[in-house]
Design a protein around this motif. Structure first.
Motif, PDB file in Angstrom:
ATOM      1  N   GLY A  41      69.821  30.311  31.703  1.00 38.97           N
ATOM      2  CA  GLY A  41      68.938  30.995  32.666  1.00 38.97           C
ATOM      3  C   GLY A  41      68.652  32.394  32.163  1.00 38.97           C
ATOM      4  N   ASN A  42      67.808  33.140  32.908  1.00 39.68           N
ATOM      5  CA  ASN A  42      67.542  34.518  32.505  1.00 39.68           C
ATOM      6  C   ASN A  42      67.085  34.600  31.045  1.00 39.68           C
ATOM      7  N   GLY A  43      66.114  33.747  30.693  1.00 35.66           N
ATOM      8  CA  GLY A  43      65.573  33.738  29.336  1.00 35.66           C
ATOM      9  C   GLY A  43      66.170  32.656  28.443  1.00 35.66           C
ATOM     10  N   LEU A  44      67.290  32.054  28.870  1.00 36.28           N
ATOM     11  CA  LEU A  44      67.960  31.058  28.031  1.00 36.28           C
ATOM     12  C   LEU A  44      67.823  29.647  28.609  1.00 36.28           C
ATOM     13  N   PRO A  45      67.784  28.605  27.729  1.00 35.73           N
ATOM     14  CA  PRO A  45      67.649  27.230  28.218  1.00 35.73           C
ATOM     15  C   PRO A  45      68.865  26.810  29.039  1.00 35.73           C
ATOM     16  N   PRO A  46      68.806  25.788  29.896  1.00 31.64           N
ATOM     17  CA  PRO A  46      67.651  24.913  30.107  1.00 31.64           C
ATOM     18  C   PRO A  46      66.659  25.443  31.157  1.00 31.64           C
ATOM     19  N   GLU A  60      63.165  30.329  32.777  1.00 30.34           N
ATOM     20  CA  GLU A  60      62.320  31.020  33.751  1.00 30.34           C
ATOM     21  C   GLU A  60      63.119  31.583  34.927  1.00 30.34           C
ATOM     22  N   MET A  61      64.363  31.117  35.057  1.00 30.26           N
ATOM     23  CA  MET A  61      65.158  31.559  36.207  1.00 30.26           C
ATOM     24  C   MET A  61      65.766  32.924  35.978  1.00 30.26           C
ATOM     25  N   LYS A  62      65.724  33.735  37.040  1.00 33.84           N
ATOM     26  CA  LYS A  62      66.309  35.077  36.910  1.00 33.84           C
ATOM     27  C   LYS A  62      67.830  35.015  37.006  1.00 33.84           C
ATOM     28  N   ARG A  63      68.324  34.032  37.776  1.00 31.76           N
ATOM     29  CA  ARG A  63      69.778  33.871  37.903  1.00 31.76           C
ATOM     30  C   ARG A  63      70.356  33.270  36.622  1.00 31.76           C
ATOM     31  N   ARG A  64      71.625  33.576  36.357  1.00 24.54           N
ATOM     32  CA  ARG A  64      72.294  32.897  35.256  1.00 24.54           C
ATOM     33  C   ARG A  64      72.958  31.636  35.808  1.00 24.54           C
ATOM     34  N   SER A  65      73.064  30.604  34.969  1.00 28.12           N
ATOM     35  CA  SER A  65      73.704  29.375  35.425  1.00 28.12           C
ATOM     36  C   SER A  65      74.417  28.664  34.277  1.00 28.12           C
ATOM     37  N   GLN A  66      75.323  27.783  34.648  1.00 26.80           N
ATOM     38  CA  GLN A  66      76.001  26.901  33.694  1.00 26.80           C
ATOM     39  C   GLN A  66      75.925  25.495  34.256  1.00 26.80           C
ATOM     40  N   LYS A  68      84.271  32.940  30.390  1.00 22.53           N
ATOM     41  CA  LYS A  68      84.484  32.768  28.952  1.00 22.53           C
ATOM     42  C   LYS A  68      83.379  31.919  28.345  1.00 22.53           C
ATOM     43  N   ARG A  69      82.675  31.174  29.203  1.00 24.43           N
ATOM     44  CA  ARG A  69      81.692  30.201  28.707  1.00 24.43           C
ATOM     45  C   ARG A  69      80.290  30.790  28.671  1.00 24.43           C
ATOM     46  N   GLU A  70      79.409  30.032  28.006  1.00 28.24           N
ATOM     47  CA  GLU A  70      78.046  30.522  27.816  1.00 28.24           C
ATOM     48  C   GLU A  70      77.189  30.315  29.047  1.00 28.24           C
ATOM     49  N   TRP A  71      76.419  31.336  29.397  1.00 27.95           N
ATOM     50  CA  TRP A  71      75.512  31.224  30.539  1.00 27.95           C
ATOM     51  C   TRP A  71      74.102  30.885  30.054  1.00 27.95           C
ATOM     52  N   GLU A 112      75.088  32.121  39.316  1.00 27.67           N
ATOM     53  CA  GLU A 112      75.565  33.486  39.533  1.00 27.67           C
ATOM     54  C   GLU A 112      74.483  34.277  40.265  1.00 27.67           C
ATOM     55  N   TYR A 113      74.866  34.921  41.349  1.00 27.13           N
ATOM     56  CA  TYR A 113      73.941  35.775  42.091  1.00 27.13           C
ATOM     57  C   TYR A 113      74.456  37.197  42.013  1.00 27.13           C
ATOM     58  N   ASN A 114      73.708  38.029  41.321  1.00 29.04           N
ATOM     59  CA  ASN A 114      74.040  39.447  41.335  1.00 29.04           C
ATOM     60  C   ASN A 114      73.233  40.093  42.443  1.00 29.04           C
ATOM     61  N   LEU A 115      73.366  41.401  42.594  1.00 30.82           N
ATOM     62  CA  LEU A 115      72.639  42.057  43.686  1.00 30.82           C
ATOM     63  C   LEU A 115      71.148  41.791  43.555  1.00 30.82           C
ATOM     64  N   LYS A 116      70.519  41.580  44.698  1.00 26.04           N
ATOM     65  CA  LYS A 116      69.063  41.307  44.785  1.00 26.04           C
ATOM     66  C   LYS A 116      68.694  39.944  44.212  1.00 26.04           C
ATOM     67  N   GLN A 117      69.654  39.038  44.123  1.00 30.20           N
ATOM     68  CA  GLN A 117      69.332  37.673  43.688  1.00 30.20           C
ATOM     69  C   GLN A 117      69.684  36.694  44.792  1.00 30.20           C
ATOM     70  N   GLY A 118      68.778  35.743  45.006  1.00 28.88           N
ATOM     71  CA  GLY A 118      69.012  34.728  46.026  1.00 28.88           C
ATOM     72  C   GLY A 118      68.425  33.411  45.572  1.00 28.88           C
ATOM     73  N   ILE A 119      68.189  32.525  46.509  1.00 31.29           N
ATOM     74  CA  ILE A 119      67.568  31.233  46.165  1.00 31.29           C
ATOM     75  C   ILE A 119      66.558  30.906  47.254  1.00 31.29           C
TER      76      ILE A 119
END
Ligand SMILES: O=C(O)CCC(=O)C(=O)O
Ligand SMILES: [Fe+2]
Length: 194
Positions: free
Chosen positions: A35-40, A43-49, A30-33, A96-103
């Protein structure tokens, strides 16, 4: 509970129930993600909160945002009542790791984050790889709803990573990844803030 072969590493299975997991995922989604173009961390491909403190991977610093939200309260109490940590964490990063995403292999910033790093795996299992120069890589299974506890040598002397592979093997065991959401809990070292 299974104990890894690295000092300070533990995987606590079934740390939360299926019901708790689905409630938590509902709240998170329900909350805002970011990463993936959004601050902070655009540059990260993964989404995060980010909760408690917002961490910038690029600048390696953290900004206070406020206390951890109530959706995490039951986890904080459980961490203390089950003697996993003495002081509840003050920061939680949802990845969040979707397919083909890692760290990539890394050690969590030592000057900023305390001696125990916790990670709760939701929705999908994965393998976490621990590497140290001159030693063979160690693969650790993180089952869905398990809590990883990284302390001592596992936290300070090793790099940890998660591959982008959809299918991985641990011996004969086949691990198939789906969307995985992890909650990493840390304590901020206040002197490390700038
Ligand atoms: O997704 C995980 O379980 C680990 C995340 C991690 O290593 C980190 O954010 O530093
Ligand atoms: Fe990490």
């Amino acid at each position: 509970m299974s104990t890894g072969s690295i000092d300070g590493l533990r995987v606590i299975e079934n740390f939360i129930t299926l019901e708790e997991e689905s409630e938590l995922i509902n709240e998170i989604d329900k909350r805002e993600w970011g990463g993936n173009g959004l601050p902070p961390n655009p540059e990260m491909k993964r989404r995060s909160q980010h909760y408690g403190y917002e961490f910038s991977y690029r600048y390696r610093n953290a900004r206070y945002m406020g206390p951890l939200p109530s959706m995490l309260s039951f986890i904080l109490s459980r961490l203390v009542s089950e003697d996993i940590v003495a002081t509840p964490p003050d920061m939680c990063t949802v990845n969040e790791y979707n397919l083909k995403q890692g760290i990539m292999p890394h050690t969590d910033v030592v000057s900023l984050f305390g001696p125990t790093i916790l990670s709760l795996s939701l929705l999908s299992p994965c393998l976490m790889r621990f590497e140290k120069e001159g030693e063979d890589e160690i693969k650790v299974l993180l089952p869905q709803r398990s809590l990883l506890v990284m302390a001592k040598s596992s936290r300070f002397d090793y790099k940890h990573s998660i591959s982008k592979d959809e299918i991985e093997y641990l011996g004969d065991q086949k691990i198939v990844r789906g969307r995985r959401v992890s909650l990493t809990f840390r304590n901020i070292i206040k002197e490390g803030l700038n």
